[in-house]
Design an enzyme around this catalytic site. Structure first.
Site, PDB file in Angstrom:
ATOM      1  N   THR A 239      15.707  -9.959   6.350  1.00 56.54           N
ATOM      2  CA  THR A 239      15.894  -9.101   7.527  1.00 56.54           C
ATOM      3  C   THR A 239      16.379  -9.934   8.716  1.00 56.54           C
ATOM      4  O   THR A 239      17.281  -9.513   9.455  1.00 56.54           O
ATOM      5  CB  THR A 239      14.564  -8.395   7.892  1.00 56.54           C
ATOM      6  OG1 THR A 239      14.074  -7.762   6.716  1.00 56.54           O
ATOM      7  CG2 THR A 239      14.740  -7.358   8.984  1.00 56.54           C
TER       8      THR A 239
ATOM      9  N   SER B 203      15.472 -10.260  -1.124  1.00 56.52           N
ATOM     10  CA  SER B 203      15.437  -8.915  -0.557  1.00 56.52           C
ATOM     11  C   SER B 203      15.029  -7.832  -1.558  1.00 56.52           C
ATOM     12  O   SER B 203      15.629  -6.776  -1.614  1.00 56.52           O
ATOM     13  CB  SER B 203      16.836  -8.575   0.002  1.00 56.52           C
ATOM     14  OG  SER B 203      16.782  -7.415   0.778  1.00 56.52           O
TER      15      SER B 203
ATOM     16  N   ASN C  38       8.897  -5.812  -2.748  1.00 55.03           N
ATOM     17  CA  ASN C  38       7.615  -6.239  -3.355  1.00 55.03           C
ATOM     18  C   ASN C  38       6.580  -5.108  -3.343  1.00 55.03           C
ATOM     19  O   ASN C  38       5.749  -5.040  -4.241  1.00 55.03           O
ATOM     20  CB  ASN C  38       6.990  -7.513  -2.752  1.00 55.03           C
ATOM     21  CG  ASN C  38       7.569  -7.930  -1.447  1.00 55.03           C
ATOM     22  OD1 ASN C  38       8.138  -7.102  -0.747  1.00 55.03           O
ATOM     23  ND2 ASN C  38       7.436  -9.185  -1.108  1.00 55.03           N
ATOM     24  N   CYS C  39       6.682  -4.230  -2.351  1.00 52.37           N
ATOM     25  CA  CYS C  39       5.701  -3.146  -2.280  1.00 52.37           C
ATOM     26  C   CYS C  39       5.844  -2.172  -3.455  1.00 52.37           C
ATOM     27  O   CYS C  39       4.919  -1.417  -3.759  1.00 52.37           O
ATOM     28  CB  CYS C  39       5.849  -2.391  -0.963  1.00 52.37           C
ATOM     29  SG  CYS C  39       5.879  -3.481   0.454  1.00 52.37           S
TER      30      CYS C  39
ATOM     31  N   TYR D 143      11.396 -21.040  14.496  1.00 54.85           N
ATOM     32  CA  TYR D 143      10.714 -19.758  14.645  1.00 54.85           C
ATOM     33  C   TYR D 143      10.013 -19.445  13.318  1.00 54.85           C
ATOM     34  O   TYR D 143      10.409 -19.954  12.268  1.00 54.85           O
ATOM     35  CB  TYR D 143      11.715 -18.646  14.969  1.00 54.85           C
ATOM     36  CG  TYR D 143      12.261 -18.715  16.383  1.00 54.85           C
ATOM     37  CD1 TYR D 143      13.139 -19.730  16.756  1.00 54.85           C
ATOM     38  CD2 TYR D 143      11.907 -17.778  17.347  1.00 54.85           C
ATOM     39  CE1 TYR D 143      13.642 -19.805  18.057  1.00 54.85           C
ATOM     40  CE2 TYR D 143      12.405 -17.839  18.642  1.00 54.85           C
ATOM     41  CZ  TYR D 143      13.271 -18.859  18.992  1.00 54.85           C
ATOM     42  OH  TYR D 143      13.755 -18.931  20.268  1.00 54.85           O
ATOM     43  N   ALA D 144       8.993 -18.629  13.368  1.00 51.60           N
ATOM     44  CA  ALA D 144       8.310 -18.250  12.119  1.00 51.60           C
ATOM     45  C   ALA D 144       7.849 -16.808  12.203  1.00 51.60           C
ATOM     46  O   ALA D 144       7.617 -16.270  13.303  1.00 51.60           O
ATOM     47  CB  ALA D 144       7.129 -19.174  11.864  1.00 51.60           C
TER      48      ALA D 144
ATOM     49  N   GLY E 106       6.273 -13.164   9.590  1.00 54.38           N
ATOM     50  CA  GLY E 106       5.800 -12.610   8.319  1.00 54.38           C
ATOM     51  C   GLY E 106       4.383 -13.027   7.969  1.00 54.38           C
ATOM     52  O   GLY E 106       3.569 -13.351   8.833  1.00 54.38           O
ATOM     53  N   ASP E 107       4.103 -13.010   6.682  1.00 55.34           N
ATOM     54  CA  ASP E 107       2.748 -13.283   6.185  1.00 55.34           C
ATOM     55  C   ASP E 107       2.261 -14.684   6.545  1.00 55.34           C
ATOM     56  O   ASP E 107       1.054 -14.942   6.517  1.00 55.34           O
ATOM     57  CB  ASP E 107       2.720 -13.171   4.646  1.00 55.34           C
ATOM     58  CG  ASP E 107       2.848 -11.739   4.167  1.00 55.34           C
ATOM     59  OD1 ASP E 107       2.924 -10.832   5.010  1.00 55.34           O
ATOM     60  OD2 ASP E 107       2.873 -11.534   2.931  1.00 55.34           O
TER      61      ASP E 107
ATOM     62  N   TYR F  85       3.175  22.599  14.480  1.00 59.26           N
ATOM     63  CA  TYR F  85       2.227  23.448  13.749  1.00 59.26           C
ATOM     64  C   TYR F  85       2.838  24.740  13.236  1.00 59.26           C
ATOM     65  O   TYR F  85       3.461  25.499  13.972  1.00 59.26           O
ATOM     66  CB  TYR F  85       1.012  23.782  14.639  1.00 59.26           C
ATOM     67  CG  TYR F  85       0.248  25.001  14.155  1.00 59.26           C
ATOM     68  CD1 TYR F  85      -0.322  24.999  12.873  1.00 59.26           C
ATOM     69  CD2 TYR F  85       0.133  26.144  14.928  1.00 59.26           C
ATOM     70  CE1 TYR F  85      -0.981  26.122  12.391  1.00 59.26           C
ATOM     71  CE2 TYR F  85      -0.538  27.263  14.464  1.00 59.26           C
ATOM     72  CZ  TYR F  85      -1.093  27.256  13.190  1.00 59.26           C
ATOM     73  OH  TYR F  85      -1.735  28.352  12.706  1.00 59.26           O
TER      74      TYR F  85
HETATM   75  P1  FAD Z   1       7.754 -12.510   1.337  1.00 59.16           P
HETATM   76  O1  FAD Z   1       8.403 -11.185   1.384  1.00 59.16           O
HETATM   77  O2  FAD Z   1       6.674 -12.728   0.360  1.00 59.16           O
HETATM   78  O3  FAD Z   1       8.864 -13.614   1.206  1.00 59.16           O
HETATM   79  C1  FAD Z   1       8.572 -14.981   1.199  1.00 59.16           C
HETATM   80  C2  FAD Z   1       9.574 -15.664   0.295  1.00 59.16           C
HETATM   81  O4  FAD Z   1       9.637 -17.039   0.663  1.00 59.16           O
HETATM   82  C3  FAD Z   1       9.168 -15.653  -1.170  1.00 59.16           C
HETATM   83  O5  FAD Z   1      10.151 -15.031  -1.955  1.00 59.16           O
HETATM   84  C4  FAD Z   1       9.035 -17.133  -1.541  1.00 59.16           C
HETATM   85  O6  FAD Z   1       9.519 -17.413  -2.834  1.00 59.16           O
HETATM   86  C5  FAD Z   1       9.915 -17.793  -0.499  1.00 59.16           C
HETATM   87  N1  FAD Z   1       9.525 -19.183  -0.217  1.00 59.16           N
HETATM   88  C6  FAD Z   1       8.299 -19.644   0.075  1.00 59.16           C
HETATM   89  N2  FAD Z   1       8.344 -20.977   0.293  1.00 59.16           N
HETATM   90  C7  FAD Z   1       9.625 -21.331   0.140  1.00 59.16           C
HETATM   91  C8  FAD Z   1      10.293 -22.583   0.234  1.00 59.16           C
HETATM   92  N3  FAD Z   1       9.630 -23.698   0.551  1.00 59.16           N
HETATM   93  N4  FAD Z   1      11.607 -22.624   0.015  1.00 59.16           N
HETATM   94  C9  FAD Z   1      12.290 -21.482  -0.285  1.00 59.16           C
HETATM   95  N5  FAD Z   1      11.721 -20.281  -0.403  1.00 59.16           N
HETATM   96  C10 FAD Z   1      10.389 -20.208  -0.177  1.00 59.16           C
HETATM   97  N6  FAD Z   1       3.036  -4.360   2.607  1.00 59.16           N
HETATM   98  C11 FAD Z   1       3.023  -3.129   3.142  1.00 59.16           C
HETATM   99  O7  FAD Z   1       3.130  -3.006   4.368  1.00 59.16           O
HETATM  100  N7  FAD Z   1       2.890  -2.021   2.359  1.00 59.16           N
HETATM  101  C12 FAD Z   1       2.785  -2.103   1.014  1.00 59.16           C
HETATM  102  O8  FAD Z   1       2.690  -1.081   0.324  1.00 59.16           O
HETATM  103  C13 FAD Z   1       2.781  -3.380   0.434  1.00 59.16           C
HETATM  104  N8  FAD Z   1       2.650  -3.513  -0.906  1.00 59.16           N
HETATM  105  C14 FAD Z   1       2.716  -4.750  -1.452  1.00 59.16           C
HETATM  106  C15 FAD Z   1       2.618  -4.863  -2.830  1.00 59.16           C
HETATM  107  C16 FAD Z   1       2.681  -6.110  -3.430  1.00 59.16           C
HETATM  108  C17 FAD Z   1       2.556  -6.215  -4.904  1.00 59.16           C
HETATM  109  C18 FAD Z   1       2.867  -7.276  -2.628  1.00 59.16           C
HETATM  110  C19 FAD Z   1       2.949  -8.633  -3.265  1.00 59.16           C
HETATM  111  C20 FAD Z   1       2.958  -7.175  -1.257  1.00 59.16           C
HETATM  112  C21 FAD Z   1       2.884  -5.911  -0.654  1.00 59.16           C
HETATM  113  N9  FAD Z   1       2.960  -5.759   0.728  1.00 59.16           N
HETATM  114  C22 FAD Z   1       2.928  -4.515   1.277  1.00 59.16           C
HETATM  115  C23 FAD Z   1       3.057  -6.934   1.622  1.00 59.16           C
HETATM  116  C24 FAD Z   1       4.508  -7.241   2.018  1.00 59.16           C
HETATM  117  O9  FAD Z   1       5.285  -7.280   0.878  1.00 59.16           O
HETATM  118  C25 FAD Z   1       4.541  -8.567   2.755  1.00 59.16           C
HETATM  119  O10 FAD Z   1       3.766  -8.438   3.919  1.00 59.16           O
HETATM  120  C26 FAD Z   1       5.948  -8.981   3.135  1.00 59.16           C
HETATM  121  O11 FAD Z   1       6.723  -9.143   1.988  1.00 59.16           O
HETATM  122  C27 FAD Z   1       5.907 -10.293   3.924  1.00 59.16           C
HETATM  123  O12 FAD Z   1       7.192 -10.775   4.141  1.00 59.16           O
HETATM  124  P2  FAD Z   1       7.472 -12.343   4.206  1.00 59.16           P
HETATM  125  O13 FAD Z   1       8.910 -12.533   4.448  1.00 59.16           O
HETATM  126  O14 FAD Z   1       6.514 -12.981   5.123  1.00 59.16           O
HETATM  127  O15 FAD Z   1       7.085 -12.873   2.776  1.00 59.16           O
END
Ligand code: FAD
Length: 556
Positions: free
Chosen positions: A14, A38, A41-42, A281-282, A284-285, A429
């Site tokens: 994104t 992209s 995961n959800c 910058y950072a 996400g999770d 409503y």
């Molecule tokens: P991610 O989308 O996890 O992306 C991080 C990526 O970084 C990964 O692909 C990883 O391989 C890559 N990476 C890590 N370290 C490195 C490195 N050193 N070099 C290169 N690449 C690297 N949230 C909701 O709000 N609703 C839902 O219904 C929901 N359902 C979910 C169901 C599942 C099964 C899972 C696993 C998650 C769910 N989530 C849901 C949570 C949501 O998917 C995450 O909050 C979101 O994806 C976070 O985005 P992100 O970019 O921080 O991490």
């Protein structure tokens, strides 16, 4: 300008797309250690359960399609192994040929996500134990779901959070017998006990074996199965195990690069989502951020906030630090078989742990006008500040219309709004969709009555504690104001029944020197009865919050 992004899924992809939309002339390199970028995961649990049948539907973009559309240099199977802030470079390992190289950046974006927690228990390395985080994990699980590896058709899911419960439903759907093991005394620790109890009831109705206050202590692989030993001494044989006991922010890179890590264990960022290094910058999770309501930092593992942060982060990188991130109140929702359960804001457990004063109320309104066919009852629990009435938490469980009510409450809560505003929301409503008094307004009115002392609520656990004491009748009078017909199907032991519509006739029979605890089915008639008694001169009158429905549920 050259922007380098670590992580190519929710946040990373994104951010890359937004960066390109803002700056057509920059260079963008996005590193992803996995094979896919992209993806949804959800949606992964629903692919395992065959609700989503085509894997391609989960892969929203391929590295090539994304690269073409946004002119991004997408490098999959490429792991960033180190950040060198002084030289503004990153070390990257090509996971195909194992070669390492360096890449420069002007601005770096970290979106490396979170890692599933895997406890160091005996036998944990078994190939029959799975965590679910990415497409690869999903494919491995899906293989085991097939008859080839699964002989018993039994699975143990450890951890009853949102993902664990989604997996329970999807595995059940594919014909597995599911045992759900949870360390806490309830499922979904982000919601309060009365809401969790509704989910537990549903799981039992769906023939899921729910084992609360139970931990998996060891695993033993035996030919084509795995034996899970539990803290209660029981052993369960299964084809495989899903481990979903939570995640931790992926902070290794940031930590090694000397970036500040916060108190909650996530990458520290300021309100512009800038780390302790101004060129990094950072989001996400992996980050932590102060909770807008409690101001205490925490890690939020949700897709919506990650997407929001990605946009803000890209804007700040290209346009200068102008856009502030406000934080997330963790609005989350899940489908658990026939139920939808969701929450936003702070739970009672959290409020108690952090010594934040609160009041709480439970209501059980219908999804739409009851005279129109198909209305379904939902349960709403709200937590709010005793003085200001600020809405601190909302949890809803039901079959219909849960999502829109939760979103309405979340939008009030995220603005720091109060329960008074719930009653003010204008809602769409017509009988098939709501009632003239929407469930959200109804919850607001009840809270307002509590705050203005028009009713004094008593919670199910307070009543339980009173009734457990010998001779409670000396101090209390327990009054059931439901109809005689309802009472026939059960009542709380020791209660006296005067139906609300006849109550005025019996006022003189109610002892004036005792505290009166009133209950009805869900709380509405109890409120009416309490108003009758208070206005007849009774001074200590309580109405059981959530009524007999909540009390009975919690006692079973
Ligand atoms: P991610 O989308 O996890 O992306 C991080 C990526 O970084 C990964 O692909 C990883 O391989 C890559 N990476 C890590 N370290 C490195 C490195 N050193 N070099 C290169 N690449 C690297 N949230 C909701 O709000 N609703 C839902 O219904 C929901 N359902 C979910 C169901 C599942 C099964 C899972 C696993 C998650 C769910 N989530 C849901 C949570 C949501 O998917 C995450 O909050 C979101 O994806 C976070 O985005 P992100 O970019 O921080 O991490």
């Amino acid at each position: 300008m050259k922007y380098v992004i670590v992580g190519g899924v929710a946040g990373g992809a994104t951010a890359a797309a937004r960066l390109r939309r803002l700056d057509e002339n920059c260079e963008i390199v996005m590193f992803e250690k996995g094979e896919h970028i992209s993806y949804a995961n959800c949606g992964l649990p629903y692919y395992i359960g065959d609700t989503i049948t085509e894997k391609k539907n989960l892969l929203l973009q391929t590295p090539v399609s994304f690269g073409n559309r946004y002119d991004v240099d997408v490098r999959v199977r490429s792991e960033v192994t180190a950040i060198h802030p002084e030289s503004k470079t990153v070390s990257v390992r090509n996971l195909i040929n194992n070669k390492e190289y360096q890449e420069t950046y002007d601005k770096l974006v970290l979106s490396p996500g979170a890692n599933p927690i895997v406890p160091s228990l005996p036998g944990i390395a078994s190939p029959r134990i799975f965590t679910l985080r990415n497409v690869q994990d999903t494919e491995r699980i899906k293989e085991y779901v097939s008859a080839v590896y699964s002989k018993l058709k039994k699975v143990v899911v450890v951890g009853a959070g949102f993902i664990g419960l989604e997996m329970v439903e999807n595995l059940k759907k594919t014909g597995f017998h599911v045992s759900l093991v949870e360390k806490a005394p309830q499922v979904m620790t982000t919601v309060d006990a009365p809401i969790a109890a509704m989910v537990q009831k549903q799981l039992k109705e769906q023939q899921v074996e729910v084992m609360l206050q139970t931990e998996a202590t060891s695993f033993e692989s035996k030919e084509d199965r795995i034996v899970v030993s539990l803290s209660n001494g029981q052993q369960i044989e299964a084809d495989f195990v899903i481990l979903s006991i939570g995640v931790r922010p992926n902070t290794t890179l940031a930590k090694d690069a000397g970036l500040r890590i916060g108190d909650a264990g996530g990458i520290w960022v300021n309100e512009y989502l800038q780390t302790s290094n101004m060129d990094i910058y950072a989001l996400g999770d992996a980050i932590e951020f102060p909770h807008p309501l409690s101001k205490i930092s925490y890690c939020c593992y949700l897709a919506g906030p990650a997407n929001r942060q990605a946009r803000i982060c890209a804007d700040n990188i290209v346009l200068g630090n102008k856009e502030k991130y406000r934080g997330s109140i963790t609005t989350a929702i899940a489908k658990v078989f026939d139920l939808t359960v969701g929450s936003a804001g702070l739970s009672e457990h959290y409020l108690q742990k952090n010594n934040i004063p609160y009041l709480t109320s439970i209501t059980h309104p219908f999804s739409h006008a009851t005279y129109y066919p198909g209305a379904k009852q939902m349960s709403i629990k709200i937590n709010f500040a005793p003085e200001s009435g600020q809405l601190l938490g909302a949890q809803i469980v039901g079959m219909e219309g849960v999502d829109k009510r939760l979103d309405m409450m979340a939008s009030v809560m995220s603005r720091g709004g109060s329960v008074y505003e719930l009653a003010d929301i204008e809602h769409a409503y017509a009988p098939p969709y709501s009632s003239a008094k929407d469930p959200v307004a109804y919850a607001g009115y009840v809270a307002e009555n509590i705050l203005t002392h028009r009713v004094v609520p008593m919670q199910w656990d307070e009543l339980q504690s009173i009734l457990s004491k010998q001779g409670w009748q000396d101090e209390y009078f327990l009054l059931d104001v439901r109809s005689a017909m309802e009472v026939k199907n059960g009542m709380i032991e020791g209660a006296v029944n005067y139906p609300v519509d006849e109550l005025r006739e019996f006022v003189d029979d109610i002892p004036e020197d005792k505290k009166i605890i009133i209950y009805c089915a869900v709380g509405l008639r109890g409120y009416i009865a309490s108003r009758i008694l208070v206005q007849s001169g009774f001074e200590q009158v309580y109405n059981l919050s959530g009524g007999y429905k909540t009390y009975q549920l919690m006692m079973n």
